[in-house]
Design a protein around this motif. Structure first.
Motif, short mmCIF file in Angstrom:
data_model
loop_
_atom_site.label_atom_id
_atom_site.label_comp_id
_atom_site.label_asym_id
_atom_site.label_seq_id
_atom_site.Cartn_x
_atom_site.Cartn_y
_atom_site.Cartn_z
N PHE A 58 55.50 30.75 41.74
CA PHE A 58 54.30 29.98 42.06
C PHE A 58 54.32 28.58 41.45
CE2 PHE A 58 50.01 28.57 40.86
CZ PHE A 58 49.50 28.36 42.13
N LYS A 59 54.84 28.45 40.25
CA LYS A 59 54.86 27.14 39.59
C LYS A 59 55.94 26.22 40.16
CE LYS A 59 52.92 28.62 35.17
NZ LYS A 59 53.12 28.66 33.69
N LEU A 228 48.12 25.79 48.30
CA LEU A 228 48.54 26.03 46.91
C LEU A 228 47.35 26.48 46.07
CD1 LEU A 228 51.06 23.15 46.06
CD2 LEU A 228 51.55 25.59 46.25
N GLU A 229 46.19 25.88 46.33
CA GLU A 229 44.98 26.29 45.59
C GLU A 229 44.61 27.73 45.94
OE1 GLU A 229 42.02 23.45 46.62
OE2 GLU A 229 43.10 21.74 45.73
N ASN A 230 44.71 28.08 47.22
CA ASN A 230 44.42 29.46 47.62
C ASN A 230 45.42 30.44 47.04
OD1 ASN A 230 42.19 28.71 49.15
ND2 ASN A 230 43.36 28.50 51.05
N SER A 232 46.91 30.08 44.25
CA SER A 232 46.56 30.21 42.84
C SER A 232 45.40 31.19 42.66
CB SER A 232 46.19 28.84 42.27
OG SER A 232 45.77 28.95 40.92
N ALA A 233 44.39 31.09 43.53
CA ALA A 233 43.26 32.02 43.46
C ALA A 233 43.70 33.44 43.77
CB ALA A 233 42.17 31.58 44.44
N GLN A 235 46.47 34.60 42.92
CA GLN A 235 47.40 34.97 41.84
C GLN A 235 48.75 35.38 42.43
OE1 GLN A 235 45.75 37.56 38.73
NE2 GLN A 235 43.69 37.13 39.49
N ASP A 237 52.63 35.55 43.22
CA ASP A 237 53.81 35.48 42.36
C ASP A 237 54.86 34.53 42.92
OD1 ASP A 237 53.12 37.79 40.46
OD2 ASP A 237 52.97 38.76 42.41
N CYS A 239 55.84 31.63 46.37
CA CYS A 239 55.33 30.79 47.45
C CYS A 239 56.49 30.27 48.29
CB CYS A 239 54.54 29.60 46.91
SG CYS A 239 53.00 30.01 46.05
N HIS A 269 50.45 17.35 42.25
CA HIS A 269 49.28 17.51 41.41
C HIS A 269 49.14 16.31 40.48
CE1 HIS A 269 49.05 21.64 42.78
NE2 HIS A 269 50.35 21.76 42.51
#
Length: 280
Positions: A58-59, A228-230, A232-233, A235, A237, A239, A269
């Motif tokens: 994800f990061k 990306l925001e979704n 993150s919500a 969670q 693992d 992308c 970001h």
């Protein structure tokens, strides 16, 4: 006849030999290229096809896998050939020193076929790849008439050490039950469904609870910053999608540098900019 005269005769015969033009599939001439060289060139070109979609954590700091996209739209006639090509690519990365898991999508009717499963099992065994590098992508729930056969096929794959991924999770109760029963290692959620609010928050909450907590969540089709925001919500693992990186060739996959990935993704970001002296 001396060796020199024999060499002269061979060269003269080659020089006087009628020229035979070699053409490719499109009819364009390949002047001076032998048929063997042409086959090697076409084989090389096929291996450089833009067929592999990279998957990241994800990061965005690590390449975590790849999806072999041609298998997502293949015909039954080409299925085994492309499956073998996907395995060959994973082997190529492994021999090159990169541990890149590959997801090979296979339609449910093929998974329910003992003939296809026999053939894929032989290909997997002959590849001699370590456990964890091969994942089978299941595109949808099987039809009711092939459900039992499909489960048997998946269990046979699992006994070979193949991981199982459900590729198009939409939040249905039957999907949740099936995921729990088959204990799949990965669930793929299209971020456009979250964008359109077609996936409820309650389903997302269920995914993070037992017995689904051990399953990795993959955010697919990440094409907007909002995605990306979704993710993150959610969670998520892992992308993947156009915002992360477009599909590339198998050789380009080896050139991916994790630090450059992170730099590119995090540039989306806000972050502190250095002043003219280079200080934060």
């Amino acid at each position: 006849m001396s060796p020199k005269s024999r060499l002269y005769t061979l060269v003269k015969a080659w020089k006087n030999k009628p020229f035979q033009e070699v053409r490719d599939a499109c009819g364009a001439p390949w002047l001076g290229i032998t048929s063997q060289a042409l086959e090697e060139h076409q084989s090389w070109s096929k291996r450089q096809a833009i067929s592999h979609e990279p998957i990241f954590n994800f990061k965005g700091t690590k390449l975590t896998g790849s999806i072999f996209r041609p298998l997502m739209t293949t015909s039954d006639m080409q299925l085994l050939r492309l499956f073998m090509e996907g395995l060959d690519t994973i082997s190529y990365w492994y021999r090159s020193g990169r541990f890149i898991p590959g997801i090979l999508p296979v339609p449910t009717h093929a998974i329910a076929s003992s003939a296809y499963i026999d053939a894929m099992s032989d290909l997997i065994l002959n590849s001699r790849l370590p456990v964890g590098l091969i994942a089978l992508g299941v595109p949808s729930l099987p039809d009711s008439d092939i459900t039992k056969a499909c489960k048997e096929g998946l269990l046979r794959m699992r006994r070979l050490g193949v991981l199982l991924h459900f590729m198009n999770f939409s939040g249905g109760a039957q999907q949740l039950q099936w995921i729990s029963e088959m204990q799949v290692e990965g669930i793929h959620i299209d971020m456009s469904k979250l964008r359109d609010k077609t996936l409820s928050d309650s389903v997302i909450t269920k995914l993070k609870k037992s017995p689904y907590s051990s399953t990795q969540i993959y955010a697919s089709n990440v094409s907007l910053v909002k995605d990306l925001e979704n993710a993150s919500a959610l969670q998520a693992d892992h992308c993947y999608g156009g915002l992360m990186m477009s599909p590339i060739s198998r050789h380009q996959m080896l050139q991916i540098n994790d630090s450059r990935i992170a730099k590119a993704i995090f540039s989306l970001h806000p972050h502190p900019q250095p002043n003219q002296n280079g200080d934060k």
